[in-house]
Design a protein around this motif. Structure first.
Motif, mmCIF file in Angstrom:
data_model
loop_
_atom_site.group_PDB
_atom_site.id
_atom_site.type_symbol
_atom_site.label_atom_id
_atom_site.label_comp_id
_atom_site.label_asym_id
_atom_site.label_seq_id
_atom_site.Cartn_x
_atom_site.Cartn_y
_atom_site.Cartn_z
ATOM 1 N N GLN A 21 0.831 -1.190 0.000
ATOM 2 C CA GLN A 21 0.000 0.000 0.000
ATOM 3 C C GLN A 21 0.869 1.243 0.000
ATOM 4 O O GLN A 21 2.008 1.250 0.469
ATOM 5 C CB GLN A 21 -0.933 0.016 1.204
ATOM 6 C CG GLN A 21 -0.208 0.075 2.548
ATOM 7 C CD GLN A 21 -1.186 0.025 3.707
ATOM 8 O OE1 GLN A 21 -2.247 -0.567 3.595
ATOM 9 N NE2 GLN A 21 -0.838 0.632 4.811
ATOM 10 N N CYS A 25 -3.864 4.308 -1.311
ATOM 11 C CA CYS A 25 -4.106 3.207 -2.262
ATOM 12 C C CYS A 25 -3.595 1.883 -1.721
ATOM 13 O O CYS A 25 -2.497 1.797 -1.175
ATOM 14 C CB CYS A 25 -3.427 3.503 -3.596
ATOM 15 S SG CYS A 25 -3.824 2.288 -4.869
ATOM 16 N N PHE A 27 -2.761 -1.952 -3.092
ATOM 17 C CA PHE A 27 -2.484 -2.658 -4.338
ATOM 18 C C PHE A 27 -2.694 -4.156 -4.148
ATOM 19 O O PHE A 27 -2.485 -4.667 -3.049
ATOM 20 C CB PHE A 27 -1.050 -2.374 -4.794
ATOM 21 C CG PHE A 27 -0.838 -0.970 -5.267
ATOM 22 C CD1 PHE A 27 -1.024 -0.648 -6.603
ATOM 23 C CD2 PHE A 27 -0.488 0.036 -4.384
ATOM 24 C CE1 PHE A 27 -0.839 0.646 -7.045
ATOM 25 C CE2 PHE A 27 -0.307 1.330 -4.819
ATOM 26 C CZ PHE A 27 -0.475 1.635 -6.155
ATOM 27 N N PRO A 28 -3.125 -4.867 -5.216
ATOM 28 C CA PRO A 28 -3.386 -4.369 -6.562
ATOM 29 C C PRO A 28 -4.619 -3.469 -6.607
ATOM 30 O O PRO A 28 -5.425 -3.462 -5.685
ATOM 31 C CB PRO A 28 -3.588 -5.640 -7.389
ATOM 32 C CG PRO A 28 -4.075 -6.647 -6.398
ATOM 33 C CD PRO A 28 -3.366 -6.334 -5.120
ATOM 34 N N LEU A 29 -4.755 -2.733 -7.715
ATOM 35 C CA LEU A 29 -5.842 -1.772 -7.834
ATOM 36 C C LEU A 29 -7.216 -2.447 -7.802
ATOM 37 O O LEU A 29 -8.202 -1.813 -7.425
ATOM 38 C CB LEU A 29 -5.689 -0.947 -9.115
ATOM 39 C CG LEU A 29 -4.659 0.189 -9.018
ATOM 40 C CD1 LEU A 29 -4.437 0.830 -10.383
ATOM 41 C CD2 LEU A 29 -5.093 1.241 -7.998
ATOM 42 N N SER A 32 -8.331 -2.018 -4.358
ATOM 43 C CA SER A 32 -8.769 -0.642 -4.072
ATOM 44 C C SER A 32 -10.149 -0.373 -4.650
ATOM 45 O O SER A 32 -10.998 0.259 -4.014
ATOM 46 C CB SER A 32 -7.764 0.369 -4.657
ATOM 47 O OG SER A 32 -6.626 0.476 -3.842
ATOM 48 N N GLU A 159 -1.050 0.460 -12.665
ATOM 49 C CA GLU A 159 -0.096 -0.122 -11.715
ATOM 50 C C GLU A 159 1.326 -0.045 -12.269
ATOM 51 O O GLU A 159 2.270 0.315 -11.538
ATOM 52 C CB GLU A 159 -0.475 -1.573 -11.413
ATOM 53 C CG GLU A 159 -1.700 -1.718 -10.516
ATOM 54 C CD GLU A 159 -2.091 -3.172 -10.304
ATOM 55 O OE1 GLU A 159 -1.295 -4.058 -10.663
ATOM 56 O OE2 GLU A 159 -3.193 -3.406 -9.774
ATOM 57 N N ARG A 163 4.496 2.277 -10.880
ATOM 58 C CA ARG A 163 5.744 1.616 -10.517
ATOM 59 C C ARG A 163 6.929 2.222 -11.260
ATOM 60 O O ARG A 163 8.035 2.336 -10.722
ATOM 61 C CB ARG A 163 5.625 0.116 -10.818
ATOM 62 C CG ARG A 163 6.763 -0.723 -10.313
ATOM 63 C CD ARG A 163 6.407 -2.203 -10.273
ATOM 64 N NE ARG A 163 5.696 -2.647 -11.468
ATOM 65 C CZ ARG A 163 4.430 -3.075 -11.461
ATOM 66 N NH1 ARG A 163 3.747 -3.097 -10.325
ATOM 67 N NH2 ARG A 163 3.844 -3.483 -12.575
ATOM 68 N N CYS A 293 -8.404 4.170 -10.245
ATOM 69 C CA CYS A 293 -7.300 4.050 -11.205
ATOM 70 C C CYS A 293 -6.918 5.422 -11.765
ATOM 71 O O CYS A 293 -5.734 5.806 -11.757
ATOM 72 C CB CYS A 293 -7.691 3.111 -12.342
ATOM 73 S SG CYS A 293 -8.221 1.465 -11.830
#
Length: 633
Positions: A21, A25, A27-29, A32, A159, A163, A293
């Protein structure tokens, strides 16, 4: 209150992936997004479990409270998941019985909405999230570009963007460009002619010039518009319609007819409707999925590359407007989403992003030597030694003794006419014979696109030492199948409501009776990846087309002979096998079916399979009576 009690007694577990996190947020989205929907629906009827990897600590105190307010969460490892869930991608919801699972983002979110409404039927606005005819994100991602964009590609692209944005030059995800382009397209709704005439009338009253036709209208950016004061004539018709629905207000009834010049206006002269929300005029589940997102995408853009914001005016406008939907800001706050205050953007959608032309699309393949009709195509194949040829049926007279089987095993229990039930029994005779002769004790058999479970239930009853899994995207069909299974007391059967891609378990035999269009190809591909045998009966050849996963023809032998367009000719004529058609036309349809399936068979053989294309017996059991049987060598 009765509805609430009923819902609460039906204990369901919601399993969500957890990798890490950051501020605002988890993760993964997908996780969320799911938590945001739970917050928006104020839904507390699920027991929520975050599933961590070995590398992630199971200390729940590491979860930031501001990300999961008012939600009780248990942290578990993947090894602690129920066996049925271990065979699926998360998110997933499982009933207490542990043999019925819903997996995949869209399926799970739609289920959360339905259960939230059942718990409180006064929340009718929740059902509106499912859109017109309750079909929002219902089509599976394998065949719907829109579902795929919302459910898979945008979350994954964001994502990756988050990153990589810290240590690499900025590259805008192509999926964001696709969404911006989507928001610029004219909206189509079920009553769009009426609304477009109202818009024309409003434009005339406001002295606006003639509309630009053919879908190239300028899309104005409404970054400062809110749901307040929408009765003002300066607000667009689209906003009035959208927010009147959100505030549960009916559009004012008009008893007077439209002026003559409005009624007589040609459809081509009517102004297009512009997007208010992701799918058009109305706030839907697609907006719920996209919000977390896009928020995190805009956070990075606004902080590090603010000059890029001007390239996404429609996305920015959507982001500002969605904040005015009742309940969104409260739900976002509980999930740690702090909305940005974006600057007013004056750019319009006619100033396209420089890379928008790079967005991949469907290429139109031209073939100057193309000759229409199936006969020239079949003749072309014959010149290369490819002819219509069926393998012999292994046992054409074999049949189950339906009279001694329990009633719930028979397809007659699936609410169909006696004639259709007889044909379904004949179809099952063919598939069951092949599968039972291949299956060994302990094998796992998957009935893909199972519908009401006609194939899977017979196999589970006939093969008690095998584990049978039914995979189907339609909830009501699976519920009917489970009811029949419960009547039989079957303990070797699982039910998974999911798109095929979300099933990740190992298995030995894959079965599919009348999987529509490219669904047959998806089943065969799934089996090949697992090195499982397959027994498929294709259907709806006319729906076959190139997708993100498949290009046709599939086999090298057919690719060297036929173009895509010629292959499509075979597919279209393969659908012309209905009994009411003239015999000669049905014969050509049957030949085209065989050639399409021979292409599928050759492609599987190239992957190390022994494959046969067999005609089911009797052929009258179905107009779509081919079986493709493959066994790994």
């Amino acid at each position: 209150m009765k509805a609430i009690k009923k819902s609460l007694t039906e204990e369901e577990y919601l399993y969500l992936d957890f990798s890490h996190q950051t501020k605002g947020c988890i993760f993964p989205l997908h996780t969320s997004v799911t938590l945001f929907l739970l917050s928006y629906c104020d839904c507390k009827i699920f027991k929520i479990c975050l599933v961590v990897t070995k590398e992630v600590s199971r200390d729940s105190s590491l979860l930031r409270d501001d990300l999961i307010q008012d939600v009780e969460i248990q942290i578990i490892s993947r090894q602690e998941l129920p066996p049925i869930v271990q065979n699926c991608c998360l998110p997933a919801v499982v009933e207490r019985s542990d043999n019925f699972c819903r997996a995949g983002l869209a399926v799970v979110l739609r289920h959360i909405i339905q259960k939230s409404y059942e718990a409180d039927p006064l929340k009718k606005e929740l059902l509106e999230l499912l859109g017109f005819k309750k079909t929002c994100l219902k089509a599976c991602a394998e065949v719907s570009q829109w579902t795929r964009l919302c459910e898979l590609t945008i979350p994954l692209a964001i994502e990756n963007f988050l990153r990589e944005s810290s240590d690499q030059p900025l590259t805008i995800p192509v999926e964001i460009l696709q969404l911006e382009k989507k928001l610029s397209e004219p909206v189509r709704v079920h009553n769009d002619d009426k609304l477009r005439r109202q818009k024309l009338k409003q434009q005339k009253a406001d002295g606006v010039g003639p509309p630009v036709t053919k879908g190239k209208a300028k899309s104005k950016v409404h970054t400062q518009e809110t749901s307040e004061g929408l009765d003002s004539s300066s607000k667009s018709l689209e906003l009035k319609v959208a927010f009147s629905k959100l505030t549960v207000q009916e559009e004012p009834a008009t008893t007077n007819r439209e002026p003559s010049h409005i009624r007589k206006a040609k459809a081509s002269d009517l102004p297009p409707l512009e997007h208010v929300f992701a799918e058009g005029l109305y706030f839907t589940l697609a907006d719920i999925v996209l919000l977390p997102c896009i928020h995190h995408f805009l956070v990075i853009i606004s902080r590090k590359f603010s000059e890029k914001l001007v390239e996404f005016p429609l996305l920015a406008s959507w982001y500002q407007r969605i904040q005015e939907v009742p309940g969104v800001k409260t739900a976002a706050s509980k999930c740690g989403i702090q909305f940005l205050h974006l600057p007013k953007l004056l750019t319009t959608s006619t100033e396209q992003h420089p890379n928008l032309c790079e967005v991949p699309g469907v290429e139109e393949q031209s073939d100057p030597l193309f000759i229409g009709g199936p006969r020239p195509t079949m003749a072309k194949l014959m010149e290369k030694g490819i002819e219509v040829m069926f393998s012999p049926h292994p046992c054409p007279t074999w049949t189950l003794d339906w009279n001694v089987l329990p009633a719930a095993v028979s397809p007659k229990e699936g609410k169909m006419s006696s004639d259709r039930a007889l044909r379904k029994q004949q179809q099952l005779n063919n598939l069951v014979y092949v599968v039972t002769n291949q299956a060994k004790p302990g094998d796992r058999i998957v009935d893909f696109c199972s519908g009401g479970g006609h194939v899977g239930i017979v196999l589970a009853h006939m093969l008690p030492s095998c584990q049978v899994t039914l995979i189907e995207n339609k909830e009501l069909s699976l519920i009917r199948a489970k009811k029949r299974s419960d009547e039989l007391g079957l303990s070797n059967i699982w039910f998974i409501q999911a798109n095929m891609e979300y099933f990740t378990g190992m298995f030995n035999i894959g079965v599919a009776l009348h999987a529509c269009g490219v669904a047959t190809d998806m089943v065969i591909e799934h089996c090949i990846k697992t090195r499982a045998s397959f027994v498929t009966c294709p259907c709806c050849y006319g729906f076959i087309q190139n997708t993100s996963k498949f290009n046709f023809p599939k086999s090298e032998q057919f690719k060297k002979t036929l173009s895509y367009k010629e292959h499509m000719i075979l597919c279209r004529f393969a659908d012309q096998t209905a009994v009411q058609l003239p015999p000669q036309r049905r014969l050509i349809g049957k030949q085209c079916m065989c050639l399409v399936d021979l292409d599928r068979a050759r492609a599987a053989e190239e992957c190390g399979y022994s494959v046969q294309v067999i005609s089911m017996e009797p052929e009258s059991c179905s107009p779509k009576n081919n079986m493709i049987v493959g066994v790994p060598i």
